[in-house]
Scaffold this motif. Structure first.
Motif, short mmCIF file in Angstrom:
data_model
loop_
_atom_site.label_atom_id
_atom_site.label_comp_id
_atom_site.label_asym_id
_atom_site.label_seq_id
_atom_site.Cartn_x
_atom_site.Cartn_y
_atom_site.Cartn_z
N ALA A 64 85.07 -56.84 -83.46
CA ALA A 64 83.72 -57.13 -82.94
C ALA A 64 83.31 -56.14 -81.85
N ALA A 65 84.27 -55.48 -81.22
CA ALA A 65 83.95 -54.56 -80.13
C ALA A 65 83.55 -53.17 -80.63
N GLU A 66 83.77 -52.90 -81.89
CA GLU A 66 83.36 -51.60 -82.46
C GLU A 66 81.84 -51.55 -82.54
N PRO A 67 81.22 -50.45 -82.18
CA PRO A 67 79.75 -50.36 -82.23
C PRO A 67 79.23 -50.45 -83.66
N VAL A 68 78.11 -51.14 -83.83
CA VAL A 68 77.49 -51.25 -85.16
C VAL A 68 76.00 -50.92 -85.13
N ASP A 69 75.41 -50.91 -83.95
CA ASP A 69 73.96 -50.71 -83.83
C ASP A 69 73.69 -49.42 -83.06
N GLU A 70 72.74 -48.65 -83.53
CA GLU A 70 72.35 -47.41 -82.84
C GLU A 70 71.84 -47.68 -81.43
N ASP A 71 71.10 -48.76 -81.26
CA ASP A 71 70.53 -49.11 -79.97
C ASP A 71 71.61 -49.73 -79.09
N ALA A 72 71.91 -49.07 -77.97
CA ALA A 72 72.99 -49.51 -77.08
C ALA A 72 72.78 -50.93 -76.56
N ASP A 73 71.55 -51.27 -76.17
CA ASP A 73 71.31 -52.60 -75.62
C ASP A 73 71.45 -53.69 -76.68
N SER A 74 70.96 -53.43 -77.88
CA SER A 74 71.11 -54.41 -78.97
C SER A 74 72.57 -54.60 -79.33
N ASP A 75 73.31 -53.48 -79.38
CA ASP A 75 74.72 -53.56 -79.71
C ASP A 75 75.49 -54.33 -78.64
N ARG A 78 74.85 -58.01 -79.07
CA ARG A 78 75.65 -58.51 -80.19
C ARG A 78 77.11 -58.72 -79.76
N LEU A 79 77.63 -57.75 -79.03
CA LEU A 79 79.01 -57.81 -78.55
C LEU A 79 79.23 -59.02 -77.65
N VAL A 80 78.36 -59.20 -76.69
CA VAL A 80 78.49 -60.33 -75.76
C VAL A 80 78.37 -61.64 -76.53
N ARG A 81 77.37 -61.76 -77.38
CA ARG A 81 77.15 -63.00 -78.13
C ARG A 81 78.38 -63.35 -78.97
N HIS A 82 78.92 -62.38 -79.67
CA HIS A 82 80.11 -62.65 -80.49
C HIS A 82 81.26 -63.16 -79.63
N HIS A 83 81.48 -62.52 -78.50
CA HIS A 83 82.60 -62.90 -77.65
C HIS A 83 82.40 -64.28 -77.01
N CYS A 122 86.98 -50.09 -75.83
CA CYS A 122 85.78 -50.34 -76.67
C CYS A 122 84.67 -50.95 -75.83
N TRP A 123 85.02 -51.91 -74.99
CA TRP A 123 84.02 -52.53 -74.11
C TRP A 123 83.45 -51.52 -73.13
N GLU A 124 84.32 -50.71 -72.55
CA GLU A 124 83.83 -49.71 -71.60
C GLU A 124 82.89 -48.72 -72.28
N ALA A 125 83.19 -48.37 -73.52
CA ALA A 125 82.30 -47.47 -74.26
C ALA A 125 80.94 -48.14 -74.48
N ALA A 126 80.95 -49.43 -74.81
CA ALA A 126 79.69 -50.15 -75.02
C ALA A 126 78.88 -50.23 -73.72
N VAL A 127 79.56 -50.51 -72.63
CA VAL A 127 78.88 -50.59 -71.33
C VAL A 127 78.37 -49.21 -70.93
N ALA A 128 79.17 -48.18 -71.14
CA ALA A 128 78.76 -46.82 -70.78
C ALA A 128 77.53 -46.38 -71.57
N ARG A 129 77.42 -46.83 -72.82
CA ARG A 129 76.23 -46.51 -73.62
C ARG A 129 74.98 -47.12 -72.98
N CYS A 130 75.14 -48.31 -72.41
CA CYS A 130 74.00 -48.98 -71.76
C CYS A 130 73.71 -48.40 -70.38
N LEU A 131 74.72 -47.83 -69.76
CA LEU A 131 74.60 -47.32 -68.39
C LEU A 131 74.99 -45.84 -68.36
#
Length: 183
Positions: A64-75, A78-83, A122-131
């Motif tokens: 679930a932590a692997e990116p699936v959406d091009e848009d960082a905020d949407s992804d 999704r990540l937070v909701r799944h967790h 994976c989480w840090e990568a998702a957060v870094a995409r947003c920030l």
């Protein structure tokens, strides 16, 4: 339900209730409708059962932590909701993985630690995409804040963890928390 699955589900309950060291193989077998020694037809012992519970949780969380959406905020949403939904559905398992990691022995401990590092990465990568302007230290703080909030659900009173719309609330809270880093 196959016996191995039943043993794992009951182990998660017992490890939650009594702790890993407070649960005997005989008690686990009795609750699963088996003799204690029959457990050894499915697992080498409690250590393997605990490691399997950790592995199953990590399998789903890493996927679930692997990116699936091009848009960082949407992804990220999704990540937070799944967790959050995982933490609600598997409260006992999340609690056990938080409390009983000290009970893991090698070689399982090393494997779980490697997988945790991958997961946090994976989480840090998702957060870094947003920030994108955040420092690595800020990304690490934001990541740990998100994970701590989400996995604390395992310790909340059951009534609170069943709050309608809880996933939406936690998603909003984590998004607003990220805003602190966006300045």
């Amino acid at each position: 339900m196959d016996r191995s699955r039943k043993i794992l589900d009951i182990a998660a309950e017992l490890f939650y209730e009594k702790g890993f060291h407070g649960t005997s193989v005989d008690e686990l077998g009795a609750r699963a409708g088996l003799t204690g020694p029959a457990i050894y037809r499915h697992f080498s012992g409690k250590d393997e059962i605990l490691a399997t519970l950790f592995d199953e949780a990590m399998d789903e969380l890493i996927r679930a932590a692997e990116p699936v959406d091009e848009d960082a905020d949407s992804d990220f949403e999704r990540l937070v909701r799944h967790h959050v939904e995982f933490a609600i559905r598997h409260r006992h398992l999340v609690n056990v993985t938080q409390r009983e990691d000290r009970s893991l022995v090698d070689p399982w401990r090393r494997k779980v630690n490697r997988r945790r590092k991958l997961y946090v990465g994976c989480w840090e990568a998702a957060v870094a995409r947003c920030l994108p302007r955040a420092t690595p230290a800020e990304v690490a703080v934001a990541t740990q804040t998100c994970l701590g909030t989400i996995f604390s659900i395992a310790y909340w009173p059951t009534k609170v963890s069943r709050t309608p719309g809880l996933a939406d609330l936690i998603v909003r809270l984590t998004n607003e928390g990220l805003d602190a880093f966006r300045g």
